[in-house]
Structure formats: C-alpha cells, structure tokens
Design a protein around this motif. Sequence first.
Motif, PDB file in Angstrom:
ATOM      1  N   LEU A 119       1.019  -1.311  -0.117  1.00  0.00           N
ATOM      2  CA  LEU A 119      -0.077  -0.288  -0.113  1.00  0.00           C
ATOM      3  C   LEU A 119       0.906   1.044  -0.109  1.00  0.00           C
ATOM      4  O   LEU A 119       0.398   2.342  -0.230  1.00  0.00           O
ATOM      5  CB  LEU A 119      -1.087   0.012   0.761  1.00  0.00           C
ATOM      6  CG  LEU A 119      -2.027  -0.307   1.334  1.00  0.00           C
ATOM      7  CD1 LEU A 119      -2.888  -0.485   2.174  1.00  0.00           C
ATOM      8  CD2 LEU A 119      -2.779   0.373  -0.135  1.00  0.00           C
ATOM      9  N   SER A 120       1.906   1.230   0.737  1.00  0.00           N
ATOM     10  CA  SER A 120       3.354   2.740   0.893  1.00  0.00           C
ATOM     11  C   SER A 120       3.634   2.361  -0.903  1.00  0.00           C
ATOM     12  O   SER A 120       3.478   3.830  -0.945  1.00  0.00           O
ATOM     13  CB  SER A 120       4.245   2.318   1.508  1.00  0.00           C
ATOM     14  OG  SER A 120       4.811   1.369   1.576  1.00  0.00           O
ATOM     15  N   ASP A 169       0.373   4.971  -2.064  1.00  0.00           N
ATOM     16  CA  ASP A 169      -0.047   6.616  -1.875  1.00  0.00           C
ATOM     17  C   ASP A 169      -0.084   8.062  -2.649  1.00  0.00           C
ATOM     18  O   ASP A 169      -0.436   8.034  -1.978  1.00  0.00           O
ATOM     19  CB  ASP A 169       0.572   6.598  -0.051  1.00  0.00           C
ATOM     20  CG  ASP A 169       2.073   6.384   0.477  1.00  0.00           C
ATOM     21  OD1 ASP A 169       2.589   6.530  -1.344  1.00  0.00           O
ATOM     22  OD2 ASP A 169       2.630   6.247   1.162  1.00  0.00           O
ATOM     23  N   GLN A 170       1.054   7.510  -3.147  1.00  0.00           N
ATOM     24  CA  GLN A 170       1.356   9.193  -3.814  1.00  0.00           C
ATOM     25  C   GLN A 170       0.648   8.841  -5.414  1.00  0.00           C
ATOM     26  O   GLN A 170       0.144  10.497  -5.571  1.00  0.00           O
ATOM     27  CB  GLN A 170       2.437   9.232  -3.649  1.00  0.00           C
ATOM     28  CG  GLN A 170       2.452   9.649  -2.691  1.00  0.00           C
ATOM     29  CD  GLN A 170       2.516  10.799  -1.377  1.00  0.00           C
ATOM     30  OE1 GLN A 170       1.738  11.891  -1.878  1.00  0.00           O
ATOM     31  NE2 GLN A 170       2.003  10.339   0.186  1.00  0.00           N
ATOM     32  N   CYS A 191      -9.362   1.650   2.113  1.00  0.00           N
ATOM     33  CA  CYS A 191      -7.709   2.347   2.269  1.00  0.00           C
ATOM     34  C   CYS A 191      -8.094   2.953   3.544  1.00  0.00           C
ATOM     35  O   CYS A 191      -6.604   3.292   4.191  1.00  0.00           O
ATOM     36  CB  CYS A 191      -8.264   2.797   1.334  1.00  0.00           C
ATOM     37  SG  CYS A 191      -7.349   2.452  -0.378  1.00  0.00           S
ATOM     38  N   PHE A 246      -4.683   5.069   4.776  1.00  0.00           N
ATOM     39  CA  PHE A 246      -4.104   5.450   3.903  1.00  0.00           C
ATOM     40  C   PHE A 246      -5.597   6.248   3.019  1.00  0.00           C
ATOM     41  O   PHE A 246      -6.971   5.232   2.925  1.00  0.00           O
ATOM     42  CB  PHE A 246      -3.550   3.888   2.828  1.00  0.00           C
ATOM     43  CG  PHE A 246      -3.053   4.563   1.493  1.00  0.00           C
ATOM     44  CD1 PHE A 246      -2.614   5.560   0.980  1.00  0.00           C
ATOM     45  CD2 PHE A 246      -4.252   3.313   0.549  1.00  0.00           C
ATOM     46  CE1 PHE A 246      -2.501   5.622   0.003  1.00  0.00           C
ATOM     47  CE2 PHE A 246      -4.157   4.050  -0.086  1.00  0.00           C
ATOM     48  CZ  PHE A 246      -3.305   4.987  -1.926  1.00  0.00           C
ATOM     49  N   HIS A 247      -4.786   7.725   2.530  1.00  0.00           N
ATOM     50  CA  HIS A 247      -5.898   7.869   1.644  1.00  0.00           C
ATOM     51  C   HIS A 247      -5.704   7.994   0.672  1.00  0.00           C
ATOM     52  O   HIS A 247      -5.364   8.859   0.292  1.00  0.00           O
ATOM     53  CB  HIS A 247      -6.498   9.482   2.859  1.00  0.00           C
ATOM     54  CG  HIS A 247      -7.044   9.040   4.141  1.00  0.00           C
ATOM     55  ND1 HIS A 247      -8.154   9.013   4.110  1.00  0.00           N
ATOM     56  CD2 HIS A 247      -5.825   9.159   5.454  1.00  0.00           C
ATOM     57  CE1 HIS A 247      -7.654   8.691   5.424  1.00  0.00           C
ATOM     58  NE2 HIS A 247      -6.708   8.725   6.409  1.00  0.00           N
ATOM     59  N   PRO A 248      -7.159   7.262  -0.677  1.00  0.00           N
ATOM     60  CA  PRO A 248      -6.667   7.130  -1.821  1.00  0.00           C
ATOM     61  C   PRO A 248      -6.569   8.823  -2.189  1.00  0.00           C
ATOM     62  O   PRO A 248      -7.784   9.455  -1.996  1.00  0.00           O
ATOM     63  CB  PRO A 248      -7.613   6.236  -2.196  1.00  0.00           C
ATOM     64  CG  PRO A 248      -8.470   6.718  -1.497  1.00  0.00           C
ATOM     65  CD  PRO A 248      -7.929   6.705  -0.374  1.00  0.00           C
TER      66      PRO A 248
END
Length: 300
Positions: A181-182, A185-186, A206, A211-213
């Motif tokens: 996931l990391s 994340d951007q 997420c 984690f915020h898409p």
Amino acid sequence: MELDQLRYFLQVAADGNFTRAAEHLGISQPALSRSIGRLEEEIGQPVLQRQSKCVSLTDAGKLLQGRAKEVLSILEDTLAEIVDDGQVGRIRVGAIPTIAPFFLPGLLRRFAEDYPQATLVVQEATTDELLKACADGLIDVAILALPIQAKYLEIEELFEEELLLVLPPNHPLVSKQSIELSDIDQIPFVLLGEAHCLSDNIVSFCRKQSFHPVSVERTSQMATVQELVSLDHGISMIPMMARRLDQSERRVYRSLNGARPTRTIVAVWNPYRFQSRLMEAFRNTVRAYAGTIEQVTGTP
C-alpha cells in the motif's frame, strides 16, 4: 378505478415528471395525462401538484401512493400464486453496474437452460434504487455488494471477491515482485462516481489501512475506469469478475501484498412478497452459480 390508472399514477409519482413517466410506460403524454385526470375526477380531488417542469404528490396523492402499491402488490402475488407451477413465470432481476455485466450473463444462461419457459427481466441500477425497487415489489431479487442498509429485506451472502490493483503496462510498479500500500499512497486514483458502492469499498479499505487515496477523476462506467488507467491517468482497483473478462494488453493487474481489498456479493429479496416455486428455484440457481466462481487469491 382501473389498475392501469394506479400503475400510471405510481410511475408519475416515481419519476416526478409526465414526460419521463410516459416514456417508461410506453404511452403518449396526452394519454397519460387523460388517465391521471380521470383518476382525480373519480377521487374528487387532485393527487398531483403540477409545476412547470415537475410534479409532486398532494396529501391525497401520498395516501393513494401507499394504497396503490399495496393493491398492485396483492394482485401480483395472487396471480403468481394461482399460476405457480414452478416452471412458468417471470423473474425480475436487478444488479448494480459493477456486477451485472460480469455475473448475470452466466447466471441467466444457466437458469434459462433449466427453466426454458420462464421469463427473465433484468434491471441495472444503483444500490439505493434497487433496494427501493425490491421493497416496493418492482423486482424479485437484487445482486448487490455489501455494505447495505435495508430494513425488512432478506440478505444472503454469496461470495467474496478480491479487488485487484490495475496499472498501465509501462508503470514502474509493474516490475515489482510485491506491491505494498505504501507504494501507491502518492499515486492518483481513477474511481467510479459516488453513487457506486465499489468506490466506497475501495476508500473504506484504504482508510482502514491508514491510507487515503487521492481521486483525480470520477466516471460512471467500469470500462471507462479501465481505459483511463490504460491512458496513464492514474491507477484503480477492479473486481476479480471484471478482470477475468478483460483480455486487453493495455492494462496489468496485481494483487496487493498483505491485507487485500475485497467486496462481498449478496442476494437481496423481499420476504414479505409471495415466494413462488420458480423464485425459489432461481435463488437456488444463484447460490449454485455463485459457488462455481473460483476465488483466486494469488497474483493473476
């Protein structure tokens, strides 16, 4: 008072517009207006408040709407019970757009082979629309994805499927053996519009992983999401059912390492409506067909 008048009234009430209601009913707008006018003459007061571009229900109309639904529901159930031989009849099936094209064709084909005299009618709509249609008796069963907020409806879980990361073939992550996931994340996401629960499934997963898409584009069709990913507008997550039908080399699918996003597919129906033998046979077919869908948990 005729049954068609009640059906026409309910359609106008649902659409809030004579033109749209006439289109849905397959009749002319003048004919629809005359039918509603005769209904109001018989009742002795207006049931619709007419405005320039829309109509709304009067107090009498609100009362009539509830009673009309009950009358038509009782009639339909009575007729269904009278002719219930387990072979002949109509099954109205609803499904959300992220399920319908991938799950229904095989299901309907299997049922038609076993019950050739049955008629299957399909409606594709959003979760909220299908839940309302189910509650109102306008469809017999809906194939949806959790979560669902519904009272007085039966919900049966069918299976769980993975949501796969989809990337353009030239993306740097394609060469990675394991995607975390990391790693994403951007990276901007292409998602379906807010009316589609698949986006809620993705965002909810997420957020649980802290984690915020970042959504840069929203669209109304799964195929458009896939094409935008191919054009390098961003990445997304696609259900396994949709991935299996995608033969394009312009997209690459990967499973995430560790916790993987999933969604749960369910069947929903109104247990307070008459359940014909044909309807029970269809639900059994849904269960059996769902059981044949292989759940692939590794990297496709």
